[in-house]
Design a protein around this motif. Structure first.
Motif, PDB file in Angstrom:
ATOM      1  N   ASN A 162     -10.661  25.483  -8.626  1.00 47.94           N
ATOM      2  CA  ASN A 162     -10.485  24.036  -8.530  1.00 47.94           C
ATOM      3  C   ASN A 162     -10.834  23.341  -9.842  1.00 47.94           C
ATOM      4  N   LEU A 163      -9.975  22.419 -10.242  1.00 50.55           N
ATOM      5  CA  LEU A 163     -10.262  21.569 -11.394  1.00 50.55           C
ATOM      6  C   LEU A 163     -10.906  20.270 -10.930  1.00 50.55           C
ATOM      7  N   LEU A 164     -10.302  19.637  -9.930  1.00 49.92           N
ATOM      8  CA  LEU A 164     -10.849  18.390  -9.382  1.00 49.92           C
ATOM      9  C   LEU A 164     -10.081  18.042  -8.122  1.00 49.92           C
ATOM     10  N   SER A 165     -10.541  17.026  -7.430  1.00 53.29           N
ATOM     11  CA  SER A 165      -9.802  16.429  -6.328  1.00 53.29           C
ATOM     12  C   SER A 165      -9.617  14.954  -6.654  1.00 53.29           C
ATOM     13  N   ARG A 166      -8.571  14.354  -6.096  1.00 55.49           N
ATOM     14  CA  ARG A 166      -8.285  12.947  -6.408  1.00 55.49           C
ATOM     15  C   ARG A 166      -7.473  12.353  -5.261  1.00 55.49           C
ATOM     16  N   ARG A 167      -7.515  11.031  -5.147  1.00 54.18           N
ATOM     17  CA  ARG A 167      -6.787  10.359  -4.076  1.00 54.18           C
ATOM     18  C   ARG A 167      -5.348  10.086  -4.500  1.00 54.18           C
ATOM     19  N   ALA A 168      -4.441  10.369  -3.583  1.00 51.05           N
ATOM     20  CA  ALA A 168      -3.027  10.063  -3.787  1.00 51.05           C
ATOM     21  C   ALA A 168      -2.569   9.124  -2.686  1.00 51.05           C
ATOM     22  N   GLY A 169      -1.501   8.405  -2.968  1.00 49.71           N
ATOM     23  CA  GLY A 169      -1.008   7.454  -1.976  1.00 49.71           C
ATOM     24  C   GLY A 169       0.160   6.667  -2.522  1.00 49.71           C
ATOM     25  N   LEU A 170       0.206   5.385  -2.200  1.00 47.92           N
ATOM     26  CA  LEU A 170       1.351   4.553  -2.528  1.00 47.92           C
ATOM     27  C   LEU A 170       0.974   3.426  -3.489  1.00 47.92           C
ATOM     28  N   TYR A 171       1.813   3.220  -4.501  1.00 53.82           N
ATOM     29  CA  TYR A 171       1.707   2.044  -5.363  1.00 53.82           C
ATOM     30  C   TYR A 171       2.512   0.915  -4.715  1.00 53.82           C
ATOM     31  N   VAL A 172       1.917  -0.264  -4.674  1.00 53.01           N
ATOM     32  CA  VAL A 172       2.615  -1.450  -4.180  1.00 53.01           C
ATOM     33  C   VAL A 172       2.354  -2.590  -5.159  1.00 53.01           C
ATOM     34  N   GLN A 173       3.163  -3.615  -5.072  1.00 52.19           N
ATOM     35  CA  GLN A 173       2.966  -4.762  -5.947  1.00 52.19           C
ATOM     36  C   GLN A 173       1.652  -5.452  -5.625  1.00 52.19           C
ATOM     37  N   GLN A 181       1.111  -0.088   4.644  1.00 59.33           N
ATOM     38  CA  GLN A 181      -0.162   0.527   4.998  1.00 59.33           C
ATOM     39  C   GLN A 181      -0.100   2.046   5.142  1.00 59.33           C
ATOM     40  N   SER A 182       1.071   2.622   5.413  1.00 58.85           N
ATOM     41  CA  SER A 182       1.121   4.052   5.721  1.00 58.85           C
ATOM     42  C   SER A 182       2.486   4.621   5.355  1.00 58.85           C
ATOM     43  N   TRP A 183       2.605   5.957   5.512  1.00 56.16           N
ATOM     44  CA  TRP A 183       3.874   6.631   5.272  1.00 56.16           C
ATOM     45  C   TRP A 183       4.961   6.118   6.212  1.00 56.16           C
ATOM     46  N   GLU A 184       4.581   5.694   7.408  1.00 55.48           N
ATOM     47  CA  GLU A 184       5.545   5.192   8.381  1.00 55.48           C
ATOM     48  C   GLU A 184       6.328   3.999   7.851  1.00 55.48           C
ATOM     49  N   ASP A 185       5.714   3.263   6.947  1.00 57.88           N
ATOM     50  CA  ASP A 185       6.387   2.075   6.411  1.00 57.88           C
ATOM     51  C   ASP A 185       7.603   2.430   5.563  1.00 57.88           C
ATOM     52  N   LEU A 186       7.730   3.703   5.178  1.00 58.62           N
ATOM     53  CA  LEU A 186       8.904   4.119   4.417  1.00 58.62           C
ATOM     54  C   LEU A 186      10.181   4.054   5.248  1.00 58.62           C
ATOM     55  N   ARG A 187      10.042   3.854   6.550  1.00 54.92           N
ATOM     56  CA  ARG A 187      11.220   3.704   7.406  1.00 54.92           C
ATOM     57  C   ARG A 187      11.962   2.402   7.134  1.00 54.92           C
ATOM     58  N   ARG A 188      11.284   1.439   6.560  1.00 56.50           N
ATOM     59  CA  ARG A 188      11.898   0.126   6.384  1.00 56.50           C
ATOM     60  C   ARG A 188      13.073   0.216   5.403  1.00 56.50           C
ATOM     61  N   PRO A 189      14.256  -0.153   5.814  1.00 56.34           N
ATOM     62  CA  PRO A 189      15.432  -0.045   4.937  1.00 56.34           C
ATOM     63  C   PRO A 189      15.415  -1.029   3.776  1.00 56.34           C
ATOM     64  N   SER A 190      14.587  -2.056   3.886  1.00 54.18           N
ATOM     65  CA  SER A 190      14.574  -3.081   2.835  1.00 54.18           C
ATOM     66  C   SER A 190      13.741  -2.681   1.616  1.00 54.18           C
ATOM     67  N   LEU A 191      12.879  -1.657   1.743  1.00 53.71           N
ATOM     68  CA  LEU A 191      11.998  -1.274   0.642  1.00 53.71           C
ATOM     69  C   LEU A 191      12.745  -0.483  -0.419  1.00 53.71           C
ATOM     70  N   ARG A 192      12.433  -0.767  -1.689  1.00 52.09           N
ATOM     71  CA  ARG A 192      13.031  -0.048  -2.817  1.00 52.09           C
ATOM     72  C   ARG A 192      12.001   0.936  -3.376  1.00 52.09           C
ATOM     73  N   LEU A 193      12.357   2.200  -3.411  1.00 53.27           N
ATOM     74  CA  LEU A 193      11.463   3.266  -3.861  1.00 53.27           C
ATOM     75  C   LEU A 193      11.730   3.620  -5.318  1.00 53.27           C
ATOM     76  N   ILE A 194      10.688   4.001  -6.035  1.00 49.94           N
ATOM     77  CA  ILE A 194      10.841   4.702  -7.315  1.00 49.94           C
ATOM     78  C   ILE A 194      10.211   6.070  -7.131  1.00 49.94           C
ATOM     79  N   LEU A 263      -3.903   7.440   0.713  1.00 47.39           N
ATOM     80  CA  LEU A 263      -3.473   8.039   1.977  1.00 47.39           C
ATOM     81  C   LEU A 263      -3.879   9.500   2.122  1.00 47.39           C
ATOM     82  N   ILE A 264      -4.241  10.156   1.017  1.00 47.48           N
ATOM     83  CA  ILE A 264      -4.577  11.573   1.113  1.00 47.48           C
ATOM     84  C   ILE A 264      -5.458  11.970  -0.057  1.00 47.48           C
TER      85      ILE A 264
END
Length: 316
Positions: A162-173, A181-194, A263-264
């Motif tokens: 192991n080198l380290l552990s770190r938090r991963a998740g979502l960038y938002v404006q 708030q969660s991965w479930e929100d990716l269902r929204r068709p209006s959101l633009r992903l990078i 989120l993780i």
């Protein structure tokens, strides 16, 4: 070519029309002399031309020169006796590791290749790298890295530390205007992903979460739009070109106008091949990872969990 001209590894790859990993392999084998300037490895124009002429066979009077007839500077690289060690991955902790290796391990020269997790493991399988970093989630088990390592490094002997552990998740404006708030929100068709590039740990994390939540990538606007690092993803969200992106906490602390939804907790491990060429320096790498000086330097960077740093996770 002028002796004052030098090239980065990226420029060499473009000039020779090969991948950067191929260039690192040439540096690793000593076939292309190089030197470090800051965090970059550079190759002098004269050395590049010498390599090209040697690769062509170096003709004289329309006859091919034998190895014994080659000029000394072509047949014997000036870095003879120094073992290049290729370290792959994009996190700044790897630059710090390379610096400590260069300082404390004699006879080695660390070289950095900024490659994603899957491509890193594939480069190790091909014999193109010595230390690879990986943060790949297996969504079915919740385990990081080991299932991928076992599948790719078939019949290899290796050490996972192991080198380290770190938090991963979502960038938002900033201010989270879409109330994500969660991965479930990716269902929204209006959101633009990078997105991140294929082979990166962040891309695997996203794809695994989409699979687990039954979300089709075809329904995500912007899924095909890619950036090659966490800062690039955070920057697109900050500028308003995207509403959401996957990445690590540290980048959000650097880029303004971005909030981070954790989120993780991901485990960021190193893989070291166990063979006769590597065993002589691997114990020294473990000592560095476990040293207070190395950990103190990492602790100065926000977002790192060092509770497992230097711990062997798996060994064949």
């Amino acid at each position: 070519m002028s002796n004052e001209v030098s090239y980065t590894t990226e420029e060499i790859a473009k000039l020779l029309k090969v991948s950067k990993l191929t260039v690192y392999d040439l540096l690793k084998k000593g076939e292309l002399p190089s030197y470090r300037v800051g965090k970059q490895m550079r190759v002098d124009a004269a050395d590049l031309e010498a390599y090209k002429q040697k690769a062509k066979g170096l003709m004289t009077n329309n006859k091919l020169l034998t190895k014994d007839q080659l000029p000394a500077q072509l047949s014997s690289p000036p870095t003879a006796g120094i073992r290049p060690i290729v370290i792959t991955g994009q996190d700044i902790s790897l630059d710090i590791l390379a610096k400590h290796m260069e300082k404390h391990i004699t006879g080695v020269r660390p070289l950095r290749a900024h490659v994603g997790s899957l491509d890193s493991l594939i480069s190790m399988y091909r014999g193109e790298s010595d230390i690879v970093s990986t943060h790949l989630l297996d969504g079915d088990t919740g385990e990081y890295n080991l299932s991928y390592i076992r599948k790719i490094l078939v019949s290899s002997s290796y050490l996972v530390v192991n080198l380290l552990s770190r938090r991963a998740g979502l960038y938002v404006q900033q201010g989270n205007p879409h109330l994500i708030q969660s991965w479930e929100d990716l269902r929204r068709p209006s959101l633009r992903l990078i997105n991140r590039e294929k082979g990166s740990g962040a891309r695997v994390l996203l794809d695994e979460q989409l699979r687990l939540h039954g979300i089709s990538s075809k329904d995500l606007s912007g899924y095909e739009n890619e950036e090659t690092n966490h800062l690039g993803v955070a920057g697109k969200v900050a500028s308003g070109e995207a509403d959401i992106g996957v990445g690590i906490e540290k980048a959000a602390s650097i880029v303004t106008n971005v909030d981070f939804i954790p989120l993780i907790q991901e485990r960021y491990d190193l893989v070291l091949l166990k063979n006769s060429n590597n065993l002589e320096w691997q114990d020294s790498v473990l000592q560095i990872l476990r040293s207070s000086s190395f950990k103190n330097e990492l602790q100065a960077i926000s977002g790192y969990d060092l509770s497992l740093t230097g711990q062997i996770i798996y060994e064949t």
